[in-house]
Design a protein around this motif. Structure first.
Motif, mmCIF file in Angstrom:
data_model
loop_
_atom_site.group_PDB
_atom_site.id
_atom_site.type_symbol
_atom_site.label_atom_id
_atom_site.label_comp_id
_atom_site.label_asym_id
_atom_site.label_seq_id
_atom_site.Cartn_x
_atom_site.Cartn_y
_atom_site.Cartn_z
ATOM 1 N N ILE B 20 32.570 -12.625 -1.958
ATOM 2 C CA ILE B 20 31.246 -13.254 -2.110
ATOM 3 C C ILE B 20 31.380 -14.545 -2.909
ATOM 4 O O ILE B 20 30.836 -15.590 -2.536
ATOM 5 N N LEU B 22 34.056 -16.337 -3.165
ATOM 6 C CA LEU B 22 34.810 -17.297 -2.344
ATOM 7 C C LEU B 22 33.886 -17.991 -1.346
ATOM 8 O O LEU B 22 33.939 -19.213 -1.170
ATOM 9 N N ARG B 23 33.015 -17.188 -0.693
ATOM 10 C CA ARG B 23 32.112 -17.776 0.305
ATOM 11 C C ARG B 23 31.205 -18.825 -0.338
ATOM 12 O O ARG B 23 31.015 -19.910 0.198
ATOM 13 N N CYS B 24 30.660 -18.499 -1.521
ATOM 14 C CA CYS B 24 29.737 -19.442 -2.179
ATOM 15 C C CYS B 24 30.479 -20.683 -2.665
ATOM 16 O O CYS B 24 29.927 -21.792 -2.630
ATOM 17 N N LEU B 44 24.156 -18.890 -7.294
ATOM 18 C CA LEU B 44 24.461 -18.957 -5.860
ATOM 19 C C LEU B 44 24.825 -17.588 -5.297
ATOM 20 O O LEU B 44 24.534 -17.278 -4.150
#
Lengths: 223, 223
Positions: B20, B22-24, B44
């Motif tokens: 999560i 990493l995605r943000c 975020l």
């Protein structure tokens, strides 16, 4: 029999293991097992007995030392905790391959869920049926049924709109399969299943085995 | 810069949050953000800043007080931990609707995964292509590619056989989508995604809101 647990916080890892225990207990009941020891149940679920006993201790005081747990009582109690002692209605938004796979998924009804409504934006799909349920346009989403859960199975680009329409229809619990974060109000329970994240978590464990970046994790973290 | 964490156990809940973050971070980089504070990143990702700082502390000593984290450095480090700093090959067994949905899933490649092989038992499907990959009969499964992950997207009845064939071909990491436990040797990393279990975990939170069985859980457990 259950003690007052109203001030005990249940860790999220325990909550995530309860469905696994429930599935194994239901399998055991199918084999006409009435009593099961913590060691037997731990073996079936691939856990250690100490962790299992600790997890179940959040539900109350169960089991008799040297005898074990009554299978029926434990099933009933875990079902109550998971809020699935009655069947919950589920609405799925997005009738692509994933949405269709969910509608045809065999394991829902005996776990306490039934898909009662399905939605899409594609005029070619609206009006057709899948698994006995008619596909309705998302603009005509109906008010949530009591205890209902919304599922988002749209592409990433449609997920936020789907979430807003579900919330506007009164849904306060959403399972999101789209590979994107959705924003909702603070009182909405959103759970995100991201297939890439699941692979990344496995990647963490593989990286350890490959000793590219060896850092130990707990024995049970590869769940 | 990173300190020696070789004796630090990383909790499974932290591992599950890394994708999560990493995605943000990747989203932030896409917006040309170079530096990000723990408060901004927490916002975020929908977490609190203290938990985020604790999670990231397992990766080493990052960030400068009052300045924040360097986005590129943090992306690089989390990718290394998740074992996805190179692209991993993925083999999918089962080309029903779910398997096809996985093959057409847009989010894999930029997360470090590419589906290189697909298998099924249906003679009508074998020989055809999906997302540019030819469907091969599961009896002709090839030896695992280095760092490869196997995915089981079969019905429940075929999952154990699929697991055994993957293990025989050398796979030691498996993501199982079938609604059944699979048994493998002790050195195989198996992660199970059961759609009914995901709904049951939401059911737990709904049952709390409905006060049918009110027991508090941690603020962040509805993930």
């Amino acid at each position: 029999m259950a003690k007052d647990m109203s001030n005990t916080k249940v860790p999220p890892t325990t909550i995530a293991r309860l469905p696994i225990y429930l599935r194994c207990l239901q399998d055991a009941r199918g084999r006409r097992v009435d009593l099961i020891s913590s060691f037997e149940l731990a073996e079936l679920t691939g856990r250690n007995a100490a962790q299992l006993r600790k997890d179940l201790s959040y539900l109350g005081e169960f089991g008799t030392r040297g005898v074990g747990y009554e299978v029926d009582e434990l099933i009933s109690q875990i079902s109550k905790w998971l809020g699935t002692s009655t069947v919950r209605p589920v609405a799925v938004v997005g009738m692509g391959r994933l949405g269709q796979a969910l509608c045809n998924y065999q394991g829902f009804l005996d776990k306490g869920f039934t898909i009662t409504r399905v939605y899409d934006v594609d005029p070619d799909k609206v009006g057709k049926s899948i698994a006995g349920v008619e596909i309705v346009h998302i603009d005509k989403i109906e008010k949530v049924e009591p205890g209902g859960i919304g599922v988002i199975a749209t592409p990433a680009a449609g997920a936020q709109e789907a979430a807003e329409k579900l919330v506007a229809a009164g849904f306060n619990a959403i399972l999101n399969f789209a590979p994107v974060n959705i924003e909702t109000g603070p009182d909405i329970c959103v759970r995100h299943v991201d297939f890439a994240s699941e692979l990344q978590i496995i990647g963490f464990h593989l990286a350890q085995k490959e000793e590219r970046f060896p850092a130990p994790c707990y024995d049970d973290c590869c769940d």
